[in-house]
Design an enzyme around this catalytic site. Structure first.
Site, PDB file in Angstrom:
ATOM      1  N   ASN A 113      96.586 -34.870  46.565  1.00 33.14           N
ATOM      2  CA  ASN A 113      95.341 -35.326  45.960  1.00 33.14           C
ATOM      3  C   ASN A 113      94.153 -34.828  46.771  1.00 33.14           C
ATOM      4  O   ASN A 113      94.304 -34.377  47.904  1.00 33.14           O
ATOM      5  CB  ASN A 113      95.320 -36.852  45.881  1.00 33.14           C
ATOM      6  N   CYS A 114      92.979 -34.950  46.177  1.00 33.06           N
ATOM      7  CA  CYS A 114      91.722 -34.524  46.790  1.00 33.06           C
ATOM      8  C   CYS A 114      91.632 -35.084  48.212  1.00 33.06           C
ATOM      9  O   CYS A 114      91.957 -36.248  48.425  1.00 33.06           O
ATOM     10  CB  CYS A 114      90.566 -35.051  45.947  1.00 33.06           C
ATOM     11  N   PRO A 115      91.264 -34.259  49.151  1.00 24.03           N
ATOM     12  CA  PRO A 115      90.728 -32.903  49.045  1.00 24.03           C
ATOM     13  C   PRO A 115      91.771 -31.809  49.310  1.00 24.03           C
ATOM     14  O   PRO A 115      91.417 -30.643  49.437  1.00 24.03           O
ATOM     15  CB  PRO A 115      89.669 -32.870  50.145  1.00 24.03           C
ATOM     16  N   ASP A 153      97.004 -32.911  40.451  1.00 22.20           N
ATOM     17  CA  ASP A 153      95.817 -33.759  40.550  1.00 22.20           C
ATOM     18  C   ASP A 153      94.801 -33.298  39.508  1.00 22.20           C
ATOM     19  O   ASP A 153      94.294 -32.176  39.586  1.00 22.20           O
ATOM     20  CB  ASP A 153      95.243 -33.665  41.966  1.00 22.20           C
TER      21      ASP A 153
END
Length: 85
Positions: free
Chosen positions: A17-19, A44
């Site tokens: 997931n981010c980042p 994601d």
């Protein structure tokens, strides 16, 4: 999905997931030669806007295309980034 460009390398960032998709993409593009195309495969959904924003504000890369595919009942997001310098 068929692409109009030759993929040099594929980066699998599924499950991240981010980042992290952007961080891993930046690391991968650093090792590419000018003109090489990196395919980034992510799960994601935020990677669609995150990678576009990163490419739009980063010198030396160009986002060629993005697509959402369905694989095994799960959405998979594919991004195609060319190293330009």
């Amino acid at each position: 999905m068929s692409t109009k460009f030759d993929i040099t390398e594929t980066l699998d960032v599924t499950g991240l997931n981010c980042p992290m998709p952007v961080v891993k993409t930046k690391q991968a593009t650093d090792s590419l030669a000018e003109g090489d195309v990196l395919e980034v495969v992510a799960t994601d959904s935020g990677s669609m806007s995150d990678l576009k924003g990163w490419a739009d504000t980063t010198d030396g890369v160009e986002l060629l295309d993005q697509a959402e595919d369905e694989e095994g009942g799960e959405s998979v997001y594919k991004h195609y980034v060319r190293k330009t310098e």
